[in-house]
Design a protein around this motif. Structure first.
Motif, short mmCIF file in Angstrom:
data_model
loop_
_atom_site.label_atom_id
_atom_site.label_comp_id
_atom_site.label_asym_id
_atom_site.label_seq_id
_atom_site.Cartn_x
_atom_site.Cartn_y
_atom_site.Cartn_z
N GLY A 207 17.43 -2.04 -0.55
CA GLY A 207 19.04 -0.92 0.30
C GLY A 207 18.58 -0.61 1.62
N TYR A 208 17.83 -0.96 2.14
CA TYR A 208 17.20 -0.68 3.48
C TYR A 208 16.52 -1.81 4.71
CZ TYR A 208 16.68 4.74 3.54
OH TYR A 208 17.07 5.22 2.76
N MET A 209 18.50 -2.82 5.12
CA MET A 209 18.03 -3.44 6.20
C MET A 209 17.94 -2.75 7.46
SD MET A 209 17.23 -5.96 4.29
CE MET A 209 17.50 -8.08 5.20
N ALA A 210 16.70 -3.50 8.25
CA ALA A 210 16.90 -3.02 9.26
C ALA A 210 16.84 -4.27 10.33
CB ALA A 210 15.30 -3.15 9.65
N GLN A 211 17.31 -4.00 11.90
CA GLN A 211 17.19 -5.05 13.25
C GLN A 211 16.44 -4.21 13.90
OE1 GLN A 211 21.85 -5.54 13.46
NE2 GLN A 211 21.13 -7.19 13.23
N LEU A 212 15.51 -4.59 13.82
CA LEU A 212 14.40 -3.52 15.32
C LEU A 212 14.28 -4.78 15.83
CD1 LEU A 212 11.21 -3.97 12.19
CD2 LEU A 212 12.51 -1.54 13.65
N ILE A 213 13.67 -3.20 17.63
CA ILE A 213 13.75 -4.13 18.83
C ILE A 213 12.88 -3.31 19.50
CG2 ILE A 213 15.00 -3.57 20.96
CD1 ILE A 213 18.10 -4.03 19.64
N HIS A 214 12.22 -4.09 19.97
CA HIS A 214 10.58 -3.22 20.07
C HIS A 214 10.46 -3.58 21.84
CE1 HIS A 214 9.11 -3.39 16.26
NE2 HIS A 214 9.60 -4.76 16.32
N THR A 215 10.47 -2.39 22.68
CA THR A 215 9.99 -2.87 23.80
C THR A 215 8.74 -1.84 25.23
OG1 THR A 215 10.80 -0.45 24.42
CG2 THR A 215 12.52 -0.95 24.06
N GLY A 216 8.78 -1.19 25.69
CA GLY A 216 7.06 -1.69 26.47
C GLY A 216 6.56 0.08 25.15
N VAL A 217 7.29 0.62 25.00
CA VAL A 217 7.02 2.13 24.68
C VAL A 217 8.10 2.46 23.70
CG1 VAL A 217 6.17 2.81 26.87
CG2 VAL A 217 8.89 3.22 26.13
N ASN A 218 8.73 2.08 22.37
CA ASN A 218 9.99 2.18 21.74
C ASN A 218 9.62 1.30 20.67
OD1 ASN A 218 10.17 5.05 23.24
ND2 ASN A 218 11.46 3.99 24.01
N ASP B 107 21.14 -12.78 17.27
CA ASP B 107 19.35 -12.78 17.08
C ASP B 107 18.33 -12.53 16.45
OD1 ASP B 107 20.52 -15.12 18.48
OD2 ASP B 107 20.64 -13.95 20.30
N ILE B 108 19.00 -11.29 16.28
CA ILE B 108 17.62 -10.56 15.46
C ILE B 108 17.90 -11.07 13.65
CG2 ILE B 108 16.42 -8.22 15.23
CD1 ILE B 108 18.07 -7.88 17.52
N LYS B 109 16.43 -11.12 13.80
CA LYS B 109 16.70 -11.37 12.39
C LYS B 109 16.89 -9.94 11.17
CE LYS B 109 15.51 -14.02 8.19
NZ LYS B 109 14.29 -14.04 7.61
N PRO B 110 17.66 -9.65 10.71
CA PRO B 110 17.34 -8.29 9.29
C PRO B 110 16.16 -8.55 8.62
CG PRO B 110 20.12 -9.28 9.65
CD PRO B 110 19.15 -10.27 10.38
N VAL B 111 15.73 -7.76 8.56
CA VAL B 111 14.22 -7.56 7.91
C VAL B 111 14.19 -5.90 6.85
CG1 VAL B 111 11.70 -6.36 7.49
CG2 VAL B 111 12.75 -7.48 9.90
N GLU B 112 13.86 -6.36 5.71
CA GLU B 112 14.50 -5.52 4.63
C GLU B 112 13.27 -4.49 4.41
OE1 GLU B 112 15.61 -5.26 -0.31
OE2 GLU B 112 14.36 -7.13 0.16
N MET B 113 13.36 -3.07 4.52
CA MET B 113 11.90 -2.35 4.39
C MET B 113 11.45 -2.22 3.09
SD MET B 113 12.73 -0.60 8.26
CE MET B 113 11.02 0.49 7.89
N SER B 114 13.08 -1.95 2.15
CA SER B 114 12.73 -1.55 1.63
C SER B 114 13.98 -1.26 0.46
CB SER B 114 12.29 -0.03 0.61
OG SER B 114 12.62 0.92 1.48
#
Length: 116
Positions: free
Chosen positions: A20-31, A11-18
Motif C-alpha cells: 500500500g506504500y508506493m514511493a518516489q525517492l529523491i536523494h540530494t547530497g544531504v537529504n 522520470d522517477i520510477k515508483p518503488v513499493e516500500m511495503s
C-alpha cells in the motif's frame, strides 16, 4: 555528479516500500525526499531510525503515532520526528505524503536501486 538542475517526477520510477506504500525517492547530497502514495488502511509498523524526519500530508488523512502518542495529520498539520524515536502509522484515506529525511536514507537508496 548529476548536473541537471530541472527534473521530472515522471522520470522517477515508483518503488513499493511495503503493501500500500508506493514511493518516489529523491536523494540530494544531504537529504532524502520521499513522495508517497498510500492506500487507505495501509499500515507502517512502529519503527525507529537514526534520521531526522519531517512528515507532511499533501492529500488525505494519515494517523501518525510517535512515541506512543497518535494524531491524525491532514494538509494543515505536520510532524517533526527526532532520530531514534519510535513511530509508525496508517492511512485513514488514500493519501499523498512527503517525508524529508536527514541524513540521506541509504537503505532507501539501496531499495530504489534494487527495484529499478
Amino acid at each position: 555528479m548529476d548536473t541537471n538542475i530541472f527534473k521530472k517526477f515522471s522520470d522517477i520510477k515508483p518503488v513499493e516500500m511495503s503493501a500500500g506504500y508506493m514511493a518516489q525517492l529523491i536523494h540530494t547530497g544531504v537529504n532524502t525526499l520521499n513522495f508517497l502514495e498510500v492506500k487507505a488502511g495501509a499500515v507502517s509498523a512502529i519503527h525507529t531510525h537514526i534520521h531526522h524526519q519531517c512528515a507532511f500530508v499533501l492529500e488525505g488523512q494519515f494517523e501518525l503515532t510517535v512515541n506512543g502518542e497518535s494524531q491524525i495529520l491532514d494538509t494543515n498539520t505536520f510532524a517533526i520526528i527526532p532520530p531514534n524515536i519510535p513511530h509508525g502509522g496508517r492511512a485513514i484515506t488514500d493519501c499523498k505524503l512527503l517525508d524529508i529525511f536527514n541524513p540521506i536514507r541509504e537503505d532507501l537508496q539501496e531499495l530504489q536501486e534494487k527495484q529499478v
